[in-house]
Design an enzyme around this catalytic site. Structure first.
Site, PDB file in Angstrom:
ATOM      1  N   ASP A 247       0.996  -1.266   0.133  1.00 51.67           N
ATOM      2  CA  ASP A 247      -0.008   0.308  -0.154  1.00 51.67           C
ATOM      3  C   ASP A 247       1.253   1.037  -0.245  1.00 51.67           C
ATOM      4  O   ASP A 247       1.687   1.071   0.075  1.00 51.67           O
ATOM      5  CB  ASP A 247      -1.416   0.080   1.218  1.00 51.67           C
ATOM      6  CG  ASP A 247      -2.491   0.848   0.873  1.00 51.67           C
ATOM      7  OD1 ASP A 247      -2.208   2.290   0.128  1.00 51.67           O
ATOM      8  OD2 ASP A 247      -3.119   0.526   1.534  1.00 51.67           O
ATOM      9  N   CYS A 248       0.359   2.569  -0.090  1.00 55.83           N
ATOM     10  CA  CYS A 248       0.950   3.481  -0.275  1.00 55.83           C
ATOM     11  C   CYS A 248       1.911   4.295   0.353  1.00 55.83           C
ATOM     12  O   CYS A 248       1.141   4.561   1.454  1.00 55.83           O
ATOM     13  CB  CYS A 248       0.619   4.386  -1.589  1.00 55.83           C
ATOM     14  SG  CYS A 248      -0.564   4.191  -2.606  1.00 55.83           S
TER      15      CYS A 248
END
Length: 719
Positions: A247-248
């Site tokens: 995830d970012c």
């Protein structure tokens, strides 16, 4: 046959990817493991940005069809529809990609790797991102997730149409404001019975191309660097062959939030060595240093880049490509009349009728002269779409849909009624500054339609711009601001009233259940949502949606938000009576089930086949969902759980024969390190709703009940 062909295709692309990676320097390889992979001109490798979104339409890159939000589409209970929608999304994705490539545009949100679907379980209605999911049930989430993936990726023998991504792996559902340091503690039973089944289905049946790790820790391990999740379960136990993306900016949380390591290099090493191939963010910029310092073997870098290049080759975006049929899709294939029609159809199939006292709906326009439309969501585009949305070329709000439908046959009076969450609309005014307008509309209207609820500014992801609750999570289940006060005034007027609820999650509308005769739950119905709701209100379409979530009566009955144990949560484990149960939804017509039979009265490895005849015995055409639930008759086991769904459209008077199959594993429950078929009885319920007392009271339909048994306990899976 298709599986054999796809496996062969995958291996051929892997071998080509290995040959290409073997020609690359360490620096070049590391440069490909960031979402903004740079070009390598000497090898004719183009720049590629892996980050694109397609939760309910191609997002964040200009005009595309904005379908109903994921939670709303889940209300259709329709696997075929989800694949049809996802196929349309990937068509538009290709149309936009081909156009962007023509003009050298390789920016973010311009690729074919779509980070959707979100198959996390919506375990708590306060979670802001719950509307990105397919609801609270692992079985339904898995079925819809698999078909969405198949729609995105297509069925071509050689190329993927797009690459889907199952996220966020795993045990992830808030609180949003704690996600960068939160440790989700979960038992092995809850892990395998609730949090993992949809992911497993997406990997093993859906053949999803990518899996995204979650921000949080699960049982002490950060998900994007979890040996347990990424290596032991995903790769080894499930045989996943695609690529894993973080995830970012999640990997920096390893040392900044979770504090399981001390440095960026250690964080990068933990992620890569435990199976993360791609970094959404910038921390993998130090990969080369980690390899040179002996923290990551170069062979692991090779493996990661091969995983990534295999996906690009499957998409036909890397290497020599001359026969990719998806290259023929043009810009003119996006945002077509057919796409708008599918969007409208999807919204019509997803709206849920929660209450219809004395058959108040559908409205009879020939008997109405003036219609009042009141509420902060009545003319709100934001309340149509949810988050992770694209840009539609046309939006139809509820007010606009009603105005369009009515035309000059009746007058429509409109008031915002109140602000969505503040105590006034105009900053300089006194509190409740639209109340006199509300009362005036009630006085002169023959019927009043109140459009209340939430939007993605109130529930969403942590840090989303404009999120009024900051974290994105709801503090409670109440209608925000002055909405309940406005509803009370409208109800007190004595005029026939309909509540249209637009939200991506459950709200405790107890007062509305008592005082409003008709209630529609529209979810976030997409850019065509207002048109769909108008058609349902006036009887052009028969409501057929079912709730993919439970509507609770109070916030207080919920366990602590941070408690990931399933006890007391969702229809599968709750003890209290729901306001509106999972799987519930009314229709304008009536259906009956007859001649229901099951193939066996004992559980075996062949499973059990269920057959029934469903008839539309009402006055209009409509669709109904046949639902199968299984209850293990032992102390401490879950409530009856959904294990089969089949959506059926029937003209009035029509009968169709429906066949469903439940597998042996659908009877099993996890116990310590095994999935066990218990000795004793199991109840199979076949109907159009749950077998709980509240569903039966609301629908006046009782599912048919069958008892099957096993004579001895045995296990069917070791974990």
């Amino acid at each position: 046959m298709e599986l054999v062909k796809n496996t062969k295709k995958h291996e051929q692309y892997r071998e080509e990817a290995k040959k290409l990676v073997a020609q690359m320097t360490l620096h070049e390889k590391c440069s490909q493991m960031l979402n903004w992979a740079v070009s390598i001109e000497r090898l004719q490798i183009k720049a590629y940005n892996w980050w694109n979104e397609a939760l309910h339409g191609v997002a964040r890159a200009g005009v595309a069809t904005v379908f109903p939000q994921a939670i709303t589409m889940a209300g259709s209970f329709d696997e075929d529809l989800l694949e049809e929608v996802a196929d349309a999304i990937s068509t538009e994705g290709r149309a936009k990609y081909n156009n962007q490539q023509k003009y050298g545009d390789t920016d973010i949100y311009k690729g074919l790797t779509f980070w959707s679907p979100n198959v996390n379980i919506f375990r708590d209605p306060r979670w802001g991102r719950g509307h990105e999911t397919f609801g609270e049930d692992p079985f339904l989430t898995g079925r819809l997730g698999v078909r969405f993936i198949q729609g995105i990726q297509g069925h071509d023998e050689k190329y993927l149409k797009g690459a889907a991504c199952a996220k966020h792996f795993a045990v992830h559902s808030g609180p949003e404001d704690m996600r960068h340091y939160f440790n989700a503690e979960v038992s092995k039973t809850d892990l395998y019975e609730t949090y993992l089944p949809a992911f497993k289905a997406c990997v093993q049946e859906g053949k999803v191309e990518a899996v995204m790790g979650a921000y949080n820790r699960t049982n002490g391990e950060p998900c994007c660097g979890s040996k347990t999740l990424l290596l032991d379960i995903l790769r080894k136990a499930w045989g996943f062959q695609g690529h894993v993306v973080s995830d970012c900016w999640a990997i920096k949380d390893f040392y900044q939030g979770h504090k399981v390591v001390d440095t960026a290099l250690e964080a990068v090493a933990m992620a890569v060595n435990n199976g993360c191939d791609l970094n959404c963010g910038n921390l993998f910029a130090c990969l080369e240093d980690a390899v040179n310092n002996g923290m990551i073997p170069e062979e692991r870098i090779d493996e990661a880049v091969v995983n990534l290049y295999t996906t690009r080759m499957k998409l036909g975006t890397l290497g020599e490509v001359t026969d990719n049929p998806f290259d023929q899709i043009t810009y003119l294939d996006a945002d077509t009349a057919a796409m708008k029609a599918l969007n409208l159809k999807t919204a019509l199939k997803s709206v849920v009728l929660l209450k219809n006292e004395d058959n108040m709906l559908p409205l009879k326009l020939d008997k109405i002269k003036t219609i009042g439309v009141i509420g902060p969501n009545a003319n709100s585009r934001k309340a149509l779409v949810g988050n992770y949305e694209g840009t539609a070329s046309e939006y139809v709000t509820v007010l606009e849909g009603i105005q369009e439908y009515v035309g000059d046959k009746a007058r429509v009076l409109y008031s915002e009624g109140c602000h969505l969450y503040k105590d006034k609309v105009e900053n300089l005014a006194v509190e409740n500054d639209r109340m006199s307008e509300v009362k005036g509309i009630c006085e002169y209207s023959d019927v009043v339609i109140c459009c209340m609820g939430l939007d993605a500014g109130l529930e969403g992801e942590e840090g989303d711009e404009g999120n009024q609750y900051a974290s994105g999570d709801k503090p409670n289940l109440n209608l925000p601001g002055l909405q309940q006060k406005v509803l009370d005034v409208v109800a007190a007027s004595g005029k026939p009233t309909i509540l249209v609820l637009l939200s991506g999650s459950a709200l405790a509308i107890n007062q509305a259940e008592k005082e409003i005769p008709a209630i529609l739950y529209g979810g976030y119905p997409g850019a065509q949502g207002g048109r769909a709701i108008a058609k349902i209100l006036f009887g052009d379409s028969c409501p057929e949606g079912k709730l993919p979530i439970t509507f609770y009566r109070t916030t207080e009955e919920l366990p602590e938000f941070t408690d990931y144990a399933m006890k007391g949560r969702t229809y599968r484990y709750m003890k209290e009576e729901a306001l509106y149960p999972f799987g519930y939804g009314l229709s304008y017509t009536e259906f009956s089930l007859k001649n229901t039979i099951i193939s066996s009265d004992t559980v075996s490895n062949e499973g059990i086949t269920i057959e029934t005849d469903i008839t539309n015995v009402g006055d209009c055409d409509g669709a109904q969902t046949v639902q199968v639930y299984i209850k293990v008759e032992q102390d401490g086991t879950p409530n009856a759980q959904l294990k089969g769904v089949k959506k059926v459209f029937l003209q009035k008077g029509e009968t169709k024969h429906v066949t469903l199959h439940v597998k042996e594993e659908d009877f099993g429950l996890y116990q310590e390190d095994k999935k066990v078929i218990h000795k004793g009885n199991y109840r199979i319920y076949v109907g159009t709703c749950q077998p709980d007392s509240r569903s039966i009271a609301l629908t006046k339909q009782k599912p048919e009940e069958f008892v099957v048994c096993t004579l001895e306990e045995y296990f069917i899976e070791e974990i």
